[in-house]
Design a protein around this motif. Sequence first.
Motif, mmCIF file in Angstrom:
data_model
loop_
_atom_site.group_PDB
_atom_site.id
_atom_site.type_symbol
_atom_site.label_atom_id
_atom_site.label_comp_id
_atom_site.label_asym_id
_atom_site.label_seq_id
_atom_site.Cartn_x
_atom_site.Cartn_y
_atom_site.Cartn_z
ATOM 1 N N PRO A 171 -4.654 4.139 -6.867
ATOM 2 C CA PRO A 171 -3.399 3.960 -7.618
ATOM 3 C C PRO A 171 -3.548 4.290 -9.110
ATOM 4 C CG PRO A 171 -3.857 2.027 -6.244
ATOM 5 C CD PRO A 171 -5.076 2.881 -6.200
ATOM 6 N N GLU A 212 1.142 -1.673 -5.410
ATOM 7 C CA GLU A 212 -0.064 -0.888 -5.093
ATOM 8 C C GLU A 212 -1.214 -1.131 -6.071
ATOM 9 O OE1 GLU A 212 -0.486 0.931 -2.412
ATOM 10 O OE2 GLU A 212 1.516 0.325 -1.748
ATOM 11 N N SER A 269 1.454 -8.019 -6.073
ATOM 12 C CA SER A 269 0.754 -6.888 -5.467
ATOM 13 C C SER A 269 0.275 -7.196 -4.052
ATOM 14 C CB SER A 269 -0.453 -6.531 -6.342
ATOM 15 O OG SER A 269 -1.361 -5.712 -5.642
ATOM 16 N N LYS A 280 -2.532 -5.963 -3.082
ATOM 17 C CA LYS A 280 -3.988 -5.762 -3.127
ATOM 18 C C LYS A 280 -4.635 -6.687 -4.147
ATOM 19 C CE LYS A 280 -3.431 -0.866 -2.081
ATOM 20 N NZ LYS A 280 -3.435 0.485 -2.657
#
Lengths: 263, 263
Positions: free
Chosen positions: A200, B128, B152, B154
Motif C-alpha cells: 500500500p 489497506e 484498517s 491490517k
Amino acid sequence: MGTIKKITIIGAGCLGKALVRQLHIKGFQIHEIVSRKKEEVESLCQLTGATANFGDYDSVLPDADLYIVSVKDDAVFEIRKKLKIKDKLVVHTSGTLPFDALKKCSSQFGIFYPLQTFSKNRMPDFEEIPFFVWASSSASLLDLYDVAAALSKKVFTAKEDKLKTIHLAAVFASNFTNHLLKISKDILEENEIDFQILKPLVEETFKKAFELSPEDAQTGPAKRGDCTTTDKHKSMLKRDDWRALYVLFSGMIREEYADKKKD
Amino acid sequence: MGTIKKITIIGAGCLGKALVRQLHIKGFQIHEIVSRKKEEVESLCQLTGATANFGDYDSVLPDADLYIVSVKDDAVFEIRKKLKIKDKLVVHTSGTLPFDALKKCSSQFGIFYPLQTFSKNRMPDFEEIPFFVWASSSASLLDLYDVAAALSKKVFTAKEDKLKTIHLAAVFASNFTNHLLKISKDILEENEIDFQILKPLVEETFKKAFELSPEDAQTGPAKRGDCTTTDKHKSMLKRDDWRALYVLFSGMIREEYADKKKD
C-alpha cells in the motif's frame, strides 16, 4: 488497417512474444517467427499460424510487409550482418541503439520502441503503452505509426536523441526503483517480515508522484533534515553498498529541499 | 467499539489531519485538537465538534481516553516535557522513536504507527494501511489494537526493533523511489518531454515487483551486463550526484545478477 498486413517477428523473448500475441489479436498476419528458442517459436506458430524459423537468418521469408527485430542490442549487431530483405521495412525495438542500426538489411529501416518493461508470463495493457516510432522515409514512418496505433492509444514520433533521453529516464524510474524494492525486501526478510506489507505504501508513493509531482510528494527523514534518524538508519545497514546508497540519497534529498526552503 | 471513545489529537500535519477525519468517520469522538496551526485546527474542530487548542500543552483537557501525538520526532521530545495526563493512554505515530518516548507524560504509553506516506489534500485508503501498535500494558495494547482495527483491515503488534526495520525498508521503498522519479522527471523536462509518459511503465514496474518479486521483475541494461549502454548513459548525465547514483546502482545490479548466473 494500413498497408502493413504481414509481419515477421525476429526474437522470441518477453517483448517478442508479447508483440506476436498482441499483433495477432489486432488482426495482423504473423508471417514468420525467428528465434533459436525452439519451444517458444513452436507454440507461438501454433497460436498464430506463422512459419517457424529456428534462427536461420539466410532463409528468412522475403515477402513480409514488416520485420520487427526484438532481440538484445548485441544480437541486433549480429543480425544486421546476416539479414537481407532488400526494400522491406525492418525495425528494431531498442531505446538505445542508433536509429539506423539495421540500415545494412534494407533500404527501409526504423525504430519501433514500446516504453514498457516486459517479463515472462505477464501481459501489460498494450493500449496504455507509449510507442515511439521513427523511420528512414515518411512513407515507412506512416506505416509504422499505423501498426503502433493499432496496438496503443499513445503513439509518438521520436528521433534518436529524444529516445535516448527517454530510455535513460526510464532506467531511473523503472530498473533502479525496482532494485530499491529488492533492497527493502532483503531488509525485511532478514528480519522475517513479509515484503507484501509495503505494497500500500509503494502504491500510494507512485500514485502521488504522478498526481501531485515527485517534489510535492517527497516525505521522509532526509527531507525533514532529521539527522538523528538518518544516522540511526546508517548504523542499521550492514552492507557497504546499501549504506553508500543511503548516504547518497539522503544527501541529495536533504540538499534538494534545503535549497527549496531558502528560495 | 472498545473502551476508547474520546480521542485527543496533538499535531495537525498531514497525518494528524487524516487521522482526525478518519477517526471521526469511524464514530470516535474527537475530543480536542492541539496544534499551533490555527486555521487547520479551526476547520477540523468545525468538522468534528472538537475543542480547539492552539499549542497550549499545559491546559490540554485531561478526560480523553486516548492521546495521539502526530508531530515531527523533534517536537515529540518537546511535548513529553510539557504534556502531563497521568494514567491516560498516550501514543506517538513515529516509526523511529523509542517505544517509551512518551513515558514521562503518562503511566500508559505506546506506538500507533501507520505504514503510509501522507501528503496535503490526499486521503489514502485507510482500510489497506498496515497499522503497527505496541503499548506499555496488555490492556492498553488491546485498546490500541481496537482503534487501529476500526481504521484498517491490517493491524499488527510490533515491538520497537521490528518497527525500526520496517521504517528503514520503507525509506528505500518510498522516499528513495520517489526521489528517483524526481530525477527521471528532471531528465525528461530538461529535454521538454512530459513526465507523464513514464506512468504506465512505473505502474507496471511496481505491480510486477509485488506480483512476481523484485528479483524476477528486474530488467534493464545493468542486469543484462550491457556496458555499451550503461557507459552511454553515464556520459549523458551532467550532474555528478546523478552519475554517482547511476554508477552505484548499475554496479549493484550487475553484481547481483552476475552472481545469480554463476550459482
